[in-house]
Design an enzyme around this catalytic site. Structure first.
Site, PDB file in Angstrom:
ATOM      1  N   ARG A  84       0.816  -1.230   0.000  1.00  0.00           N
ATOM      2  CA  ARG A  84       0.000   0.000   0.000  1.00  0.00           C
ATOM      3  C   ARG A  84       0.847   1.277   0.000  1.00  0.00           C
ATOM      4  NH1 ARG A  84      -2.966  -2.643   4.240  1.00  0.00           N
ATOM      5  NH2 ARG A  84      -4.878  -3.561   3.427  1.00  0.00           N
ATOM      6  N   LYS A 193       4.650 -18.795   6.535  1.00  0.00           N
ATOM      7  CA  LYS A 193       4.018 -19.164   7.786  1.00  0.00           C
ATOM      8  C   LYS A 193       3.505 -17.908   8.488  1.00  0.00           C
ATOM      9  CE  LYS A 193       6.312 -19.715  11.583  1.00  0.00           C
ATOM     10  NZ  LYS A 193       7.072 -18.870  12.511  1.00  0.00           N
ATOM     11  N   GLU A 261      16.576 -20.147  21.821  1.00  0.00           N
ATOM     12  CA  GLU A 261      16.890 -18.803  21.326  1.00  0.00           C
ATOM     13  C   GLU A 261      17.221 -17.916  22.516  1.00  0.00           C
ATOM     14  OE1 GLU A 261      14.668 -17.667  17.418  1.00  0.00           O
ATOM     15  OE2 GLU A 261      13.184 -18.092  18.957  1.00  0.00           O
ATOM     16  N   HIS A 285       8.548 -25.755  12.438  1.00  0.00           N
ATOM     17  CA  HIS A 285       9.981 -26.064  12.338  1.00  0.00           C
ATOM     18  C   HIS A 285      10.360 -27.336  13.098  1.00  0.00           C
ATOM     19  CE1 HIS A 285       9.911 -22.119  10.749  1.00  0.00           C
ATOM     20  NE2 HIS A 285      10.108 -21.437  11.861  1.00  0.00           N
TER      21      HIS A 285
HETATM   22  C1  BG6 Z   1      10.586 -17.900  12.865  1.00  0.00           C
HETATM   23  C2  BG6 Z   1       9.863 -17.549  14.137  1.00  0.00           C
HETATM   24  O1  BG6 Z   1       9.811 -18.738  12.076  1.00  0.00           O
HETATM   25  O2  BG6 Z   1      11.802 -18.556  13.190  1.00  0.00           O
HETATM   26  C3  BG6 Z   1      10.728 -16.716  15.048  1.00  0.00           C
HETATM   27  O3  BG6 Z   1       8.680 -16.853  13.822  1.00  0.00           O
HETATM   28  C4  BG6 Z   1      12.056 -17.382  15.287  1.00  0.00           C
HETATM   29  O4  BG6 Z   1      10.068 -16.462  16.280  1.00  0.00           O
HETATM   30  C5  BG6 Z   1      12.693 -17.783  13.967  1.00  0.00           C
HETATM   31  O5  BG6 Z   1      12.893 -16.488  16.003  1.00  0.00           O
HETATM   32  C6  BG6 Z   1      13.943 -18.603  14.189  1.00  0.00           C
HETATM   33  O6  BG6 Z   1      14.585 -18.814  12.975  1.00  0.00           O
HETATM   34  P1  BG6 Z   1      16.151 -19.114  12.925  1.00  0.00           P
HETATM   35  O7  BG6 Z   1      16.415 -19.392  11.484  1.00  0.00           O
HETATM   36  O8  BG6 Z   1      16.835 -17.888  13.448  1.00  0.00           O
HETATM   37  O9  BG6 Z   1      16.382 -20.290  13.818  1.00  0.00           O
END
Ligand code: BG6
Length: 539
Positions: A84, A193, A261, A285
């Site tokens: 937009r 996603k 994380e 994942h």
């Molecule tokens: C994303 C999630 O799909 O994957 C995030 O929405 C997450 O919350 C991320 O931090 C992690 O991806 P990667 O590749 O850094 O492990």
């Protein structure tokens, strides 16, 4: 997936010796060049909806630039941003360049690569709900076919918030943009996603997408499948004779899949409040990682053969009994958590409820741990422990395969006191590699045993840096390879497993926060595994 590579390997590897440089194995140049040619994308236009968002400028366009740098994109390739905001082509290009300078894998940007790539970038301003946007888009794409030579090949990419997916899909259909303009051309759609937020919504989205596009046109992306180390799980399992005889419940005590994380929710509080750890990471994942570890060998590496095997794993997931879903049950198999304030890497960090866009009374989970079984011949007695959390002490994604102890140790209790069972750790990120732990004799006059490690590290074994997951996946979309994308039935099966957990959680109010930022999660997650006489592997 690797059909091209295999074909070339079969014809050329026999005659061309592999180059060894300081013990590092490299593909000979002639073979690498051949593979590159076979993997170069055909001319096409990639149309990104949600083009003004972070995903476009931080992930998609940097990945496209790296593909251009590797000469894997056709010179006719074009990007069409659609959103937009009132960007001109020039302003849009400048905005993308600024982020690409920061997020491209190979930096600094090379003007001789960026400039011709950027010439193919244009912008169509429009509201995704307005049919006129699609009329103008269509004219623009026809014009690109004539002037840039994109040959009618169109890759639509939905990088918008998910509530817009149905609208955009329906509008593409109404405008006839779902059909290739010529018999030789193709049209594909990539859906980011989250694909639904429970089983019913995922089914509905599949229905909407399949009403407009044929299933082979639909690419449901899960960026974990594009990671080199995730694909290597299959290479490791199915290119070596060694593992298959022991890859089952007879020899494997249990498997742990950890996605830790250290970051919190950053500026995504609004999205995360609706998602939570189970939907954000586990449904997609982590269950995908599980399929890679547990699947049967596919007959070929073609998309349907691989996806059929992955689906079987998801179908074998034993539903968690209602009693094991309750937080206060002694048999609980699922633990959820939310971080409070704490310390990560020496920095004081706030709790989840104090994050921007998050309710101060939020019950959204930022941590999940669970124990699952697969009801099939190979795995019926082997538990799989999965855990994911934000604001844990470090970033680490790994799969730890813990073998059973030998049936008999002839060395005596004292000699073997320092011996742990064999463990294989597949490190997805960081420190990408594989470690095998086994017993060895400690040098000296007595038979004393200790566990030692044998390591494989990507960084030192291969000279070429790994492409980013999006590079691999975008290229696959353009080449029409669906192996690393999720099929409709896979997504639904994953939701079918996860939805009862969400429903059970909705009936109980959790006591949050229940772990401090910078720790390994709630105490209940420790109990979950300790109760079975096991412990979490510390990455
Ligand atoms: C994303 C999630 O799909 O994957 C995030 O929405 C997450 O919350 C991320 O931090 C992690 O991806 P990667 O590749 O850094 O492990």
């Amino acid at each position: 997936m690797s059909v091209d590579r295999e074909r070339l390997a079969a014809t050329e590897v026999a005659t061309v010796p592999t180059e060894q440089i300081d013990g590092v194995t490299e593909l000979p140049n002639v073979l690498r060049e051949g593979l590159r040619r076979e993997r170069t994308a055909p001319p096409c236009a990639m149309i990104i909806f949600g083009a003004s968002g972070d995903l476009t400028s931080r992930k998609l366009v940097p990945a496209l630039y790296d593909l251009a740098l590797a000469r894997l994109l056709a010179s006719e390739f074009a990007v069409v941003g659609c959103a937009r905001r009132p960007f001109s082509d020039e302003v849009f290009r400048a905005h993308l360049r600024q982020d690409a300078e920061q997020f491209a894998r190979t930096r600094p940007l090379r003007p001789e690569v960026w400039d011709p790539f950027a010439e193919g970038i244009s912008y169509v301003r429009g509201d995704p709900a307005d049919p006129d946007t699609y009329r103008r888009l269509r004219e623009h794409l026809d014009w690109l076919d004539r002037t840039r030579g994109t040959c009618g090949n169109r890759l639509f990419y939905l990088a918008t918030p998910p509530n817009l997916f149905p609208e955009i899909i329906a509008q593409l259909g109404a405008a006839g943009l779902n059909r290739p303009p010529t018999p030789e051309s193709w049209v594909r759609i990539v859906i980011e996603k989250p694909f639904g937020h429970d089983l019913a919504s995922a089914r509905e989205l599949n229905r909407q997408a399949q009403a407009v596009f044929a299933e082979p046109q639909i690419y449901r992306i899960d960026h974990y499948l594009g990671k080199e180390t995730v694909q290597n799980i299959l290479a490791f399992r199915f290119s070596n004779r060694l593992w298959e005889p022991v890859w089952n419940e007879q020899h494997i005590d249990h498997v742990q899949i950890t996605v830790a994380e250290s970051i919190g929710v950053e500026d995504r509080g609004g999205y995360y409040e609706q998602a939570g750890a189970l939907r954000d990471m586990l449904q997609n994942h982590m269950l995908q990682l599980l399929t890679m570890v547990a699947m049967e060998p596919p007959v070929t590496f073609e998309a349907e053969a691989v996806r059929d095997e992955k689906l079987k794993v998801l179908r074998a997931l034993r539903p968690i009994p209602p009693a094991a879903l309750a937080a206060n049950s002694v048999t609980t198999q699922v633990v959820r958590g939310q971080y409070g304030p704490g310390w990560v890497a020496g920095q004081a960090v706030r709790g989840y409820r104090e994050e921007e866009g998050v309710s101060p009374t939020s019950t959204t989970e930022t941590y999940v741990a669970l124990k699952v079984y697969l009801d099939n011949w190979r795995w019926a007695k082997t538990p799989f422990y999965l855990r994911h959390g934000k604001r844990l002490p470090k970033r680490a994604t790994e799969i730890a395969v813990q073998f059973k102890r030998p049936p008999h140790l002839p060395f005596g209790g004292v000699a073997a006191a320092g011996l742990e069972p064999n463990r294989l750790v597949l490190r997805v990120q960081p420190d990408e590699g594989i470690t095998l732990q086994f017993g060895a004799k400690v040098p000296g006059p007595t038979m004393q045993l200790r566990s030692v490690n044998m390591d494989f590290l990507y960084g030192s074994s291969f000279l070429t840096p790994s492409p980013d997951a999006y590079e691999r996946l975008l290229l696959d979309c353009m080449l029409g390879d669906r192996t690393l994308f999720m099929r409709a039935d896979e997504v639904e099966q994953a939701w079918a497993f996860v939805t009862p957990i969400l429903e059970a959680w909705a009936r109980e109010t959790p006591r949050f926060p229940n772990y401090a930022a910078g720790t390994w999660g709630p105490a209940a997650a420790e109990q979950l595994i300790r109760r079975d006489g096991r412990q979490w592997h510390r990455p």
